[in-house]
Enzyme design. Structure first.
Site, PDB file in Angstrom:
ATOM      1  N   GLY A  45       0.836  -1.194   0.000  1.00 30.08           N
ATOM      2  CA  GLY A  45       0.000   0.000   0.000  1.00 30.08           C
ATOM      3  C   GLY A  45       0.869   1.242   0.000  1.00 30.08           C
ATOM      4  O   GLY A  45       2.007   1.202   0.489  1.00 30.08           O
ATOM      5  N   GLN A  50       3.371  10.000   0.664  1.00 29.99           N
ATOM      6  CA  GLN A  50       4.638   9.266   0.701  1.00 29.99           C
ATOM      7  C   GLN A  50       5.492   9.494  -0.540  1.00 29.99           C
ATOM      8  O   GLN A  50       6.675   9.146  -0.553  1.00 29.99           O
ATOM      9  CB  GLN A  50       4.386   7.760   0.850  1.00 29.99           C
ATOM     10  CG  GLN A  50       3.770   7.389   2.181  1.00 29.99           C
ATOM     11  CD  GLN A  50       3.656   5.883   2.305  1.00 29.99           C
ATOM     12  OE1 GLN A  50       2.644   5.306   1.922  1.00 29.99           O
ATOM     13  NE2 GLN A  50       4.684   5.239   2.831  1.00 29.99           N
ATOM     14  N   CYS A  92       6.522   0.564   7.508  1.00 31.91           N
ATOM     15  CA  CYS A  92       6.100   1.577   6.543  1.00 31.91           C
ATOM     16  C   CYS A  92       7.297   1.948   5.678  1.00 31.91           C
ATOM     17  O   CYS A  92       8.399   2.104   6.206  1.00 31.91           O
ATOM     18  CB  CYS A  92       5.594   2.797   7.300  1.00 31.91           C
ATOM     19  SG  CYS A  92       5.109   4.170   6.237  1.00 31.91           S
ATOM     20  N   LEU A  93       7.056   2.091   4.371  1.00 35.67           N
ATOM     21  CA  LEU A  93       8.150   2.443   3.468  1.00 35.67           C
ATOM     22  C   LEU A  93       8.736   3.813   3.814  1.00 35.67           C
ATOM     23  O   LEU A  93       9.863   4.106   3.438  1.00 35.67           O
ATOM     24  CB  LEU A  93       7.660   2.458   2.011  1.00 35.67           C
ATOM     25  CG  LEU A  93       7.194   1.107   1.440  1.00 35.67           C
ATOM     26  CD1 LEU A  93       6.716   1.277   0.006  1.00 35.67           C
ATOM     27  CD2 LEU A  93       8.292   0.068   1.518  1.00 35.67           C
ATOM     28  N   HIS A 134      -3.919   2.108   7.846  1.00 35.85           N
ATOM     29  CA  HIS A 134      -2.553   2.635   7.808  1.00 35.85           C
ATOM     30  C   HIS A 134      -2.432   3.723   6.732  1.00 35.85           C
ATOM     31  O   HIS A 134      -1.876   4.796   6.984  1.00 35.85           O
ATOM     32  CB  HIS A 134      -1.594   1.456   7.537  1.00 35.85           C
ATOM     33  CG  HIS A 134      -0.153   1.829   7.418  1.00 35.85           C
ATOM     34  ND1 HIS A 134       0.824   1.367   8.282  1.00 35.85           N
ATOM     35  CD2 HIS A 134       0.505   2.606   6.516  1.00 35.85           C
ATOM     36  CE1 HIS A 134       2.001   1.862   7.919  1.00 35.85           C
ATOM     37  NE2 HIS A 134       1.842   2.602   6.843  1.00 35.85           N
ATOM     38  N   GLU A 135      -2.998   3.454   5.546  1.00 38.20           N
ATOM     39  CA  GLU A 135      -2.876   4.416   4.438  1.00 38.20           C
ATOM     40  C   GLU A 135      -3.740   5.658   4.679  1.00 38.20           C
ATOM     41  O   GLU A 135      -3.326   6.779   4.365  1.00 38.20           O
ATOM     42  CB  GLU A 135      -3.245   3.763   3.103  1.00 38.20           C
ATOM     43  CG  GLU A 135      -2.422   2.529   2.703  1.00 38.20           C
ATOM     44  CD  GLU A 135      -0.923   2.707   2.818  1.00 38.20           C
ATOM     45  OE1 GLU A 135      -0.425   3.847   2.761  1.00 38.20           O
ATOM     46  OE2 GLU A 135      -0.226   1.676   3.003  1.00 38.20           O
ATOM     47  N   HIS A 138      -2.007   8.019   6.800  1.00 33.70           N
ATOM     48  CA  HIS A 138      -1.051   8.851   6.043  1.00 33.70           C
ATOM     49  C   HIS A 138      -1.746  10.100   5.500  1.00 33.70           C
ATOM     50  O   HIS A 138      -1.168  11.179   5.496  1.00 33.70           O
ATOM     51  CB  HIS A 138      -0.483   8.075   4.847  1.00 33.70           C
ATOM     52  CG  HIS A 138       0.706   7.218   5.174  1.00 33.70           C
ATOM     53  ND1 HIS A 138       1.872   7.721   5.699  1.00 33.70           N
ATOM     54  CD2 HIS A 138       0.921   5.893   5.021  1.00 33.70           C
ATOM     55  CE1 HIS A 138       2.757   6.737   5.861  1.00 33.70           C
ATOM     56  NE2 HIS A 138       2.198   5.615   5.458  1.00 33.70           N
TER      57      HIS A 138
HETATM   58 NI    NI Z   1       3.005   3.681   5.518  1.00 33.53          NI
END
Ligand code: NI
Length: 169
Positions: A45, A50, A92-93, A134-135, A138
């Protein structure tokens, strides 16, 4: 413009993203870039902040970068119902070198627009529900490390500041 995945503490990750008013060429290119970067970085995701765009756009593919079979795009997603509780390990990236257990709703129902501009309502649990929460976090300027204890957070901040500036004690 070449987009890349940005990481904490970049301020774009810490502010609420703006709703998408019009699904146009800019959004198509953004989604294409997000999808590519999500797969390249082996994520399931990704949220637009991001990649440095403060817009309410999310890409998800739970089949993973090796399969790339279930790409779903959520424009202006909103949680309209939530219940239960579940705790799982998250990473998380955009949060380098850290994973932690996070407690979230077990089941959610969301409304969003798809890339064609149609309203969709989707409900689910398991990995899908965790990933969407989670997204959507963000999009609200929140990261999974905002859910952990103060002590754990302080330890992570200390580790990170050393990575970012190895001269620091
Ligand atoms: Ni993330």
């Amino acid at each position: 413009m070449t987009r890349k995945v940005i990481s904490y503490p970049n301020p774009v990750l810490l502010r609420p993203a703006k709703p998408v008013e019009q699904i146009d060429e800019f959004i198509y290119v953004l989604v294409k870039d997000m999808t590519r970067l999500m797969y390249e970085n082996r994520g399931i995701g990704l949220a637009a902040p991001q990649v440095g765009e403060s817009l309410r756009v999310v890409t998800v593919d739970l089949s993973g970068p090796d399969n790339q079979e279930e790409l779903t795009v959520y424009i202006n997603p909103e949680i309209i119902h939530a219940e239960g509780e579940v705790t799982t390990e998250e990473g998380c990236l955009s949060v380098i070198g850290y994973q932690s257990r996070v407690t979230r709703f077990e089941k959610i129902k969301i409304s969003a627009k798809n890339l064609e501009g149609q309203e969709v309502v989707q409900e689910g649990e398991g990995l899908w529900a965790i990933c969407l929460q989670h997204e959507i976090d963000h999009l609200n300027g929140r990261l999974f490390i905002d859910h952990i204890s103060r002590l754990k957070r302080a330890l992570y901040e200390k580790k990170l500041s050393k990575w970012l500036d190895p001269k620091k004690e």
